[in-house]
Design an enzyme around this catalytic site. Sequence first.
Site, PDB file in Angstrom:
ATOM      1  N   HIS A   5       0.855  -1.194   0.000  1.00  0.00           N
ATOM      2  CA  HIS A   5       0.000   0.000   0.000  1.00  0.00           C
ATOM      3  C   HIS A   5       0.885   1.237   0.000  1.00  0.00           C
ATOM      4  O   HIS A   5       2.106   1.158   0.180  1.00  0.00           O
ATOM      5  CB  HIS A   5      -0.898   0.032   1.245  1.00  0.00           C
TER       6      HIS A   5
ATOM      7  N   ASP B  13       0.601   5.128   1.970  1.00  0.00           N
ATOM      8  CA  ASP B  13      -0.202   5.780   3.000  1.00  0.00           C
ATOM      9  C   ASP B  13      -1.051   6.913   2.413  1.00  0.00           C
ATOM     10  O   ASP B  13      -0.559   7.731   1.633  1.00  0.00           O
ATOM     11  CB  ASP B  13       0.704   6.354   4.096  1.00  0.00           C
TER      12      ASP B  13
ATOM     13  N   HIS C 113       4.857   0.375   0.230  1.00  0.00           N
ATOM     14  CA  HIS C 113       5.591  -0.384   1.241  1.00  0.00           C
ATOM     15  C   HIS C 113       4.734  -1.514   1.788  1.00  0.00           C
ATOM     16  O   HIS C 113       3.506  -1.531   1.607  1.00  0.00           O
ATOM     17  CB  HIS C 113       6.125   0.524   2.346  1.00  0.00           C
TER      18      HIS C 113
ATOM     19  N   ARG D  27       5.448   6.669  13.794  1.00  0.00           N
ATOM     20  CA  ARG D  27       5.338   7.187  12.418  1.00  0.00           C
ATOM     21  C   ARG D  27       4.795   8.610  12.415  1.00  0.00           C
ATOM     22  O   ARG D  27       3.768   8.896  13.019  1.00  0.00           O
ATOM     23  CB  ARG D  27       4.408   6.289  11.597  1.00  0.00           C
TER      24      ARG D  27
HETATM   25  C1  SIN Z   1       3.155   1.411   7.633  1.00  0.00           C
HETATM   26  O1  SIN Z   1       2.519   0.778   6.822  1.00  0.00           O
HETATM   27  O2  SIN Z   1       3.106   2.630   7.672  1.00  0.00           O
HETATM   28  C2  SIN Z   1       4.048   0.688   8.615  1.00  0.00           C
HETATM   29  C3  SIN Z   1       5.230   0.086   7.956  1.00  0.00           C
HETATM   30  C4  SIN Z   1       6.053  -0.728   8.898  1.00  0.00           C
HETATM   31  O3  SIN Z   1       5.684  -0.873  10.070  1.00  0.00           O
HETATM   32  O4  SIN Z   1       7.095  -1.229   8.484  1.00  0.00           O
END
Ligand code: SIN
Length: 289
Positions: free
Chosen positions: A102, A104, A262, A277
């Site tokens: 996906h 973000d 990612h 994050r």
């Molecule tokens: C996310 O999808 O923002 C998290 C990615 C991760 O935890 O590696």
Amino acid sequence: MASGNELEIRPLTSSFGAEILGVDLASDVDDETLGRMKTAFGEYGVIFFRDQNLTPEQHVAFAERWAPINVNRFFRAVDGHPRIAEVRKEPDQKINIGGGWHTDHSYDVAPAMGSILLAREVPRSGGDTLFANMALAYESLSDGLQKTLEGMRAVHSSRHVFGNTAVTRTTGAKDDIAGRIGNPDAATQDVVHPVVIRHPDAGRKILYVNPGFTLHFEGWTRAESKPLLRYLYAQATVPERTIRFRWHEGSIAFWDNRSTWHYALNDYHGERRLMHRITLEGVPIHGPA
Ligand code: SIN
């Protein structure tokens, strides 16, 4: 103060992902150093740092040098730090956050520019993150398909992931995810974006659909959209267009949400993984014309 002279940019592949060495993000990074990091971000799509044990305040201060912070409306926030989202999986939990390809916030009208993920606690093994390069994915397609896609738009949504009808709210997964993801009433709107966008800063053409949040092509049913989306997703995840990042405590991955996808791997059951994050505001995106 971190000076630009000490900075080393070490690409992971010829065109995707770069590790940045010789900078302490907790210090007062000078403008020249920041400028070089911004250039590397535009060029490589995702930049990585090691051994950056920032306080939440330092994490916020670094993020604000890039863009205003976008507070994610679904993630639990870090205690006392409402602008930092928590990405947590406890030893007794099965579901991880972000465990599928996906990008973000593609469900927003102005999708987030980027996300700065800082590792606080990592499993002894596993828990890596994969990244895919959506400029390379676009460039891998034939002229004919590129042209066709440039005339198309796609519908993105957060409803099926975070809303009241999401699998994580209607099945046994509900208890597992409780307290980590919430506010389902905020997952109401859908948005339509061009399937191919021009990167707002770098100018490159980007394939802008993703398995997490894209529902279907505009004017096409989901069943009609599925085969072509599946083909595009397969092109994006060809190994040569992806990279894999191994985390340590204090590692940072800072990715561009327009030009990359990612995938957080969920292969560390029985251990805790805790990340902080910060997501950065983006600008409206447009087709390549
Ligand atoms: C996310 O999808 O923002 C998290 C990615 C991760 O935890 O590696």
